[in-house]
Structures are given as structure tokens and as C-alpha cells.
Design an enzyme around this catalytic site. Structure first.
Site, PDB file in Angstrom:
ATOM      1  N   GLU A 226      -8.907  -1.629  -7.683  1.00 34.38           N
ATOM      2  CA  GLU A 226      -7.602  -1.187  -7.160  1.00 34.38           C
ATOM      3  C   GLU A 226      -6.851  -2.463  -6.805  1.00 34.38           C
ATOM      4  O   GLU A 226      -7.138  -3.077  -5.778  1.00 34.38           O
ATOM      5  CB  GLU A 226      -7.794  -0.339  -5.894  1.00 34.38           C
ATOM      6  CG  GLU A 226      -8.633   0.913  -6.073  1.00 34.38           C
ATOM      7  CD  GLU A 226      -7.871   2.042  -6.734  1.00 34.38           C
ATOM      8  OE1 GLU A 226      -6.709   1.829  -7.112  1.00 34.38           O
ATOM      9  OE2 GLU A 226      -8.442   3.126  -6.865  1.00 34.38           O
ATOM     10  N   CYS A 260      -0.051  -1.736  -1.207  1.00 33.81           N
ATOM     11  CA  CYS A 260      -0.060  -1.849  -2.672  1.00 33.81           C
ATOM     12  C   CYS A 260       0.909  -0.838  -3.286  1.00 33.81           C
ATOM     13  O   CYS A 260       1.516  -1.109  -4.309  1.00 33.81           O
ATOM     14  CB  CYS A 260      -1.464  -1.635  -3.202  1.00 33.81           C
ATOM     15  SG  CYS A 260      -2.215  -0.125  -2.591  1.00 33.81           S
TER      16      CYS A 260
HETATM   17  P1  NAP Z   1      -7.540 -10.632  -1.860  1.00 35.13           P
HETATM   18  O1  NAP Z   1      -7.285 -12.017  -1.413  1.00 35.13           O
HETATM   19  O2  NAP Z   1      -7.846 -10.399  -3.276  1.00 35.13           O
HETATM   20  O3  NAP Z   1      -8.750 -10.113  -0.944  1.00 35.13           O
HETATM   21  C1  NAP Z   1      -9.317  -8.828  -1.099  1.00 35.13           C
HETATM   22  C2  NAP Z   1     -10.807  -8.922  -0.912  1.00 35.13           C
HETATM   23  O4  NAP Z   1     -11.377  -9.652  -2.000  1.00 35.13           O
HETATM   24  C3  NAP Z   1     -11.232  -9.668   0.343  1.00 35.13           C
HETATM   25  O5  NAP Z   1     -12.404  -9.074   0.840  1.00 35.13           O
HETATM   26  C4  NAP Z   1     -11.511 -11.063  -0.163  1.00 35.13           C
HETATM   27  O6  NAP Z   1     -12.402 -11.770   0.651  1.00 35.13           O
HETATM   28  C5  NAP Z   1     -12.127 -10.758  -1.512  1.00 35.13           C
HETATM   29  N1  NAP Z   1     -12.015 -11.828  -2.492  1.00 35.13           N
HETATM   30  C6  NAP Z   1     -10.977 -12.675  -2.680  1.00 35.13           C
HETATM   31  N2  NAP Z   1     -11.240 -13.501  -3.731  1.00 35.13           N
HETATM   32  C7  NAP Z   1     -12.448 -13.156  -4.212  1.00 35.13           C
HETATM   33  C8  NAP Z   1     -13.271 -13.644  -5.272  1.00 35.13           C
HETATM   34  N3  NAP Z   1     -12.866 -14.620  -6.066  1.00 35.13           N
HETATM   35  N4  NAP Z   1     -14.447 -13.053  -5.467  1.00 35.13           N
HETATM   36  C9  NAP Z   1     -14.860 -12.052  -4.677  1.00 35.13           C
HETATM   37  N5  NAP Z   1     -14.145 -11.545  -3.662  1.00 35.13           N
HETATM   38  C10 NAP Z   1     -12.951 -12.096  -3.422  1.00 35.13           C
HETATM   39  O7  NAP Z   1      -6.378  -9.667  -1.532  1.00 35.13           O
HETATM   40  P2  NAP Z   1      -5.589  -9.543  -0.181  1.00 35.13           P
HETATM   41  O8  NAP Z   1      -4.585 -10.619  -0.095  1.00 35.13           O
HETATM   42  O9  NAP Z   1      -6.572  -9.457   0.928  1.00 35.13           O
HETATM   43  O10 NAP Z   1      -4.898  -8.111  -0.358  1.00 35.13           O
HETATM   44  C11 NAP Z   1      -3.677  -7.983  -0.953  1.00 35.13           C
HETATM   45  C12 NAP Z   1      -3.805  -7.496  -2.372  1.00 35.13           C
HETATM   46  O11 NAP Z   1      -4.554  -6.295  -2.436  1.00 35.13           O
HETATM   47  C13 NAP Z   1      -2.441  -7.146  -2.932  1.00 35.13           C
HETATM   48  O12 NAP Z   1      -2.342  -7.605  -4.241  1.00 35.13           O
HETATM   49  C14 NAP Z   1      -2.438  -5.631  -2.886  1.00 35.13           C
HETATM   50  O13 NAP Z   1      -1.554  -5.020  -3.753  1.00 35.13           O
HETATM   51  C15 NAP Z   1      -3.853  -5.321  -3.178  1.00 35.13           C
HETATM   52  N6  NAP Z   1      -4.171  -3.966  -2.734  1.00 35.13           N
HETATM   53  C16 NAP Z   1      -4.360  -2.998  -3.657  1.00 35.13           C
HETATM   54  C17 NAP Z   1      -4.624  -1.699  -3.284  1.00 35.13           C
HETATM   55  C18 NAP Z   1      -4.837  -0.617  -4.293  1.00 35.13           C
HETATM   56  O14 NAP Z   1      -5.338   0.437  -3.916  1.00 35.13           O
HETATM   57  N7  NAP Z   1      -4.489  -0.778  -5.540  1.00 35.13           N
HETATM   58  C19 NAP Z   1      -4.679  -1.384  -1.924  1.00 35.13           C
HETATM   59  C20 NAP Z   1      -4.478  -2.392  -1.002  1.00 35.13           C
HETATM   60  C21 NAP Z   1      -4.233  -3.684  -1.425  1.00 35.13           C
HETATM   61  P3  NAP Z   1     -11.877 -12.933   1.634  1.00 35.13           P
HETATM   62  O15 NAP Z   1     -10.959 -12.311   2.602  1.00 35.13           O
HETATM   63  O16 NAP Z   1     -13.123 -13.442   2.246  1.00 35.13           O
HETATM   64  O17 NAP Z   1     -11.194 -13.939   0.761  1.00 35.13           O
END
Ligand code: NAP
Length: 452
Positions: A226, A260
Site C-alpha cells: 500500500e 495516502c
Molecule cells: P516510509 O519512509 O516508506 O516508511 C514506512 C515504513 O517502511 C516504516 O516502517 C519505515 O521504517 C519502513 N521503511 C522505510 N524504508 C525501508 C526500506 N528500505 N526497507 C524496509 N523498510 C523500510 O514512508 P513514510 O514516510 O513513513 O509514510 C508515508 C508514505 O506512506 C507516503 O508515500 C504515503 O502515501 C504512504 N502511505 C500509503 C498508504 C496506503 O494505504 N496506500 C497509507 C499510508 C501511507 P523507518 O521508519 O524505520 O524508516
């Protein structure tokens, strides 16, 4: 692992992280638990899941505060988030057995049917923006299906991660049916590679999704992703403007725009654009930005200062390229990651606010010549999560909704998630579905049984 209140910049608590050895031990415990948990009845699991809903109900204010101080959303929104978690727990407690009942299929057999069986430990890599909801919408169906859960939450919400574990434990779930791992994203690869972990679900950015999916792909493990979105909010020439404008501001500003499925690109036919932009800017200018713990606050702080800086860069770059600023466009004075509600109009392709996801309180208004062009612009995005379409002619709107490239379209309403409806995206917004009967079937073995 530090939890910092983004509204005050103050440290809430520094949590000890799990070491790689701790992680191995927890995976081992969770795996052992799975062998027992998968044999339990739906009736038993349902009783515990209703109890989880009760624990949330009983502690609604406490958990709402955990959310608000860790990531800055207004307390009223945090309460609504916990209420939604209660709903999803009760929903799967009531419906999982029906969703996963054997399905008889006529074939050449004396009897043939499909059984839906659990697969084991599912790793959930989750984001901070809805720190409870994102986890519960994974955990409730996963546990009800007979799987066990491992949570790697975003590093800025360790308090929420531990509170969620507490909810399941207080509800009486076996300790190792659901465990939180306090680890950085660097450890995720090794967790996925562990044979006892069977699948991964990630909600987060495209980059995190790519990284997790490629590791899981190498290991031949199933993923649900997602990811981001740049949802269109399409205003046709016969839209009911007052309700449409009110919904547009709400949809953009919930969670300080860090959702999102927030409307991000407002695609408005030129006959209505002037009225639309004036009215939307008027609402946004008057929103009460401030202390997230204040009951009257409408817009809290963003979750981290680095996210605010990234957003501001997108705004300033777009203005340099010709976007017209109607309000906001900067950080609020004083401490905390508060960004003023911002409206940009005259937005064109090539500007960051047109091409990229804006994860904050920034509206981008794009004027189009007619309804057909509105659909073309809506689809001119690498993302395809949700969308909202406004028209008084419901037949026309329904036909147009089918042409929008996304996982959902809401007509004359803002896009939202609902336990009863499938949720997920296409294109760079990811794949797979959460919620509803579709969500619970993502992490089960769909097994054919054929009897001569
Ligand atoms: P993010 O940086 O990708 O972090 C999300 C999760 O992934 C965190 O637990 C993060 O851990 C982990 N993570 C980051 N890089 C990783 C890697 N290379 N390998 C494994 N895990 C990794 O995203 P965010 O900034 O927290 O959230 C915003 C994004 O989420 C936006 O793009 C938003 O649209 C999307 N989102 C989508 C939905 C949906 O349902 N489609 C819902 C909500 C949010 P750490 O915090 O330890 O880095």
C-alpha cells in the site's frame, strides 16, 4: 529509538531497540505460537478480537494521546482513529468465519471445494501517519485467519507500536500471536529472509515498497504493498459547488494532509475554477492550526521536521515554475513542525505538486477545459490509489468513474477507507488489497480439495 513530539520538538522517550539476536528469538517464539494458534477455532479467535475492541474502547483517550503526542494529529482525529480500529476488530471478529468458509465448486469431482488456510507469520512494515489504524487493519484479519503477526512500525512511533502489542496482550491473545519489533528498517531484509516469516505487507513510500518487494521476491514470498498516492479530486461542470468545496478542504487537510488517500490534485473545469479556488482558499485560510492536544484544533503539526522541509521545497519549486499561491506556503512561526494550510492554483504538468505526491497540507488546483480533459489529467499520474469525482449527473459520473485509473473512486464524497470495502491501489500505488473479504484472503493458502 527516539520518540519526539513534533508539535514541541521535545523528546518523549528514548526506547531500547531489539538486537538482531532478540529479533531471531521473537521470530522463533512467534513461529512456535503459530503452530498452536492456527488450530484454534473461529469462535475463540472472535472472542479475543472482540476483547481487543473492548480494550481499545476502555482506553480510547489514553491511546488517542499516544498517537497525538508521537505524530502531531489533533486529538479529535486520534480518537476517531482509535474508534475505527474498534470497528475493524469487531468487523473481522463477526465476519472472518463467513469470509473463510469452504467454497463448494462444481467440477468433474464427486465433491470439490476451496479451503482457506493460514500461512504463518506475516511481517507488517507500517507507517506513522495512522499509527494505530494501519496496523489494526492488517492485524485484525491476519489474526482472525489464523496467522500470527510481526510488526515493524515506523521509527518515530515506537510508543504506538508497543501500545498496540499491549492491546492484543490485554485482550488475552497469546503473547506471541502478535509481537512488536523495535528495529530500524535496515533489519527488515534479514527478517524477510528468515524461513519462518511467510509473507510481508508494507504500507509506506514507493522506495520502501520496492526494497521490501525485491527482497521478498528473491525469497519467493508474497507481498501486499500500500504505497503513495496523488489522488485526483475531479470537479465536473455540473458539480454542486458548496458541498464539493467543503469536502475538498476536508479531504486535503485531515491528518495535516498526511494521508495516502487525501485529495491532492484538484482538477476543476475552467467554468468553475475561479469560484472553487476562492472558496477553498477561504476555508483553508480560516482553519485553526495549533496545539494538537487542544480540542478545537483543526490542523496539527506534521509528523517530522524533515517532512515539512521536503514539502516546502515542493511548494517553493512549484511557485518558481508559475504556480500562484493563494494562502499559506510556509512554516508557521514558532516551534514544532506546523505548516500553514496552503493553496496553489494555476498548477501545470512538470511542477512538483502536479507530478509528485505532496504529503502535507498543500492543495494543487489544476484548471481543465472540460470533463473529458479532467479524466485525462486525473490519469496523468504514476499513482492510482483513490479518487473523488463530483457531478450532479450520477449516470455520467458512474461512467466517468470507470475510466479513472485507481483502486477506488468516490462520487460526490471524499475518498475514505471502510472495513467493508476493499482498499488498495494500482500503478505505483502498489498492489493487493486490504479490508473486506478481499483483504483477509491475501494471506491465506487458497487450497483446492478434489474428491473422486
Ligand atoms: P516510509 O519512509 O516508506 O516508511 C514506512 C515504513 O517502511 C516504516 O516502517 C519505515 O521504517 C519502513 N521503511 C522505510 N524504508 C525501508 C526500506 N528500505 N526497507 C524496509 N523498510 C523500510 O514512508 P513514510 O514516510 O513513513 O509514510 C508515508 C508514505 O506512506 C507516503 O508515500 C504515503 O502515501 C504512504 N502511505 C500509503 C498508504 C496506503 O494505504 N496506500 C497509507 C499510508 C501511507 P523507518 O521508519 O524505520 O524508516
Amino acid at each position: 529509538m527516539k520518540a519526539i513530539n513534533p508539535a514541541t520538538d521535545k523528546l518523549i522517550k528514548d526506547y531500547d531497540e531489539h538486537s538482531p539476536v532478540d529479533v531471531k528469538n521473537i521470530i522463533s517464539d512467534v513461529y512456535d505460537e503459530y503452530l498452536l494458534w492456527k488450530t484454534t477455532s473461529f469462535e475463540y479467535r472472535s472472542k479475543l478480537m472482540h476483547k481487543a475492541a473492548d480494550v481499545l474502547r476502555k482506553n480510547l483517550d489514553k491511546y488517542a494521546k499516544v498517537i497525538t503526542v508521537e505524530m502531531g494529529k489533533p486529538i479529535t482525529e486520534s480518537r476517531a482513529e482509535v474508534e475505527k480500529c474498534i470497528w475493524v476488530c469487531d468487523y473481522y471478529a463477526d465476519n472472518a468465519e463467513k469470509f473463510l468458509a469452504d467454497e463448494i465448486i462444481e467440477s468433474d469431482a464427486g465433491k470439490s471445494f476451496v479451503a482457506f488456510e493460514p500461512i504463518g507469520a506475516v511481517l507488517a512494515v507500517m507507517p506513522w501517519n495512522f499509527p494505530f489504524w494501519q496496523v489494526f487493519r492488517f492485524a485484525a484479519p491476519a489474526l482472525m485467519a489464523g496467522n500470527v503477526g510481526l510488526l515493524k512500525h515506523a521509527s518515530n512511533v515506537p510508543g504506538s507500536a508497543l501500545a498496540i502489542e499491549e492491546v492484543f496482550h490485554e485482550a488475552g491473545f497469546p503473547k506471541n500471536a502478535f509481537r512488536t519489533l523495535l528495529v530500524s528498517s535496515k533489519l527488515v531484509k534479514d527478517i524477510i529472509k528468515d524461513d519462518r516469516v511467510k509473507a510481508v505487507t508494507l504500507t509506506g513510500s514507493e522506495w520502501a515498497g520496492q526494497s521490501v518487494a525485491s527482497t521478498a521476491g528473491n525469497e519467493l514470498k508474497k507481498t501486499v504493498l500500500e504505497l503513495g498516492g496523488s489522488d485526483p479530486f475531479i470537479v465536473f461542470d455540473d458539480a454542486d459547488l458548496p458541498s464539493c468545496v467543503a469536502a475538498s478542504a476536508k479531504s486535503r487537510m485531515i491528518n495535516a494532509g498526511q494521508s495516502c488517500i487525501a485529495a491532492k490534485r484538484f482538477i476543476v473545469v475552467e467554468s468553475l475554477v475561479k469560484q472553487f479556488e476562492e472558496q477553498q482558499a477561504e476555508i483553508m485560510r480560516n482553519m485553526k492550526v495549533g496545539d494538537p492536544l487542544d480540542e478545537n484544533t483543526q490542523v496539527g503539526s506534521m509528523a517530522r521536521m524533515d517532512l515539512l522541509e521536503e514539502l516546502d521545497e515542493q511548494v517553493q519549486k512549484s511557485i518558481k515554475m508559475g504556480a500562484r499561491l493563494l494562502c499559506g506556503g510556509k512554516k508557521a512561526d514558532g516551534p514544532g513542525a506546523f505548516y500553514l494550510p496552503t493553496v496553489l492554483t494555476d498548477v501545470k504538468k512538470g511542477m512538483p505538486v502536479y507530478d509528485e505526491e505532496t504529503f502535507g497540507p498543500v492543495s494543487a488546483i489544476i484548471s481543465v477545459k472540460d470533463n473529458d480533459e479532467a479524466i485525462k489529467v486525473a490519469n496523468d499520474s504514476r499513482f492510482g490509489l483513490g479518487g473523488s469525482l463530483w457531478s450532479r449527473d450520477l449516470k455520467k459520473a458512474e461512467a466517468a468513474a470507470r475510466k479513472v485509473e485507481s483502486g477506488a473512486v468516490f462520487i460526490n464524497g471524499m475518498t475514505k477507507s471502510d472495513p467493508r470495502l476493499p482498499f488498495g491501489g494500482i500503478k505505483k500505488s502498489g498492489y493487493g488489497r486490504e479490508l473486506s473479504s478481499y483483504g483477509i484472503k491475501e494471506f491465506v493458502n487458497i487450497k483446492t480439495i478434489w474428491i473422486a
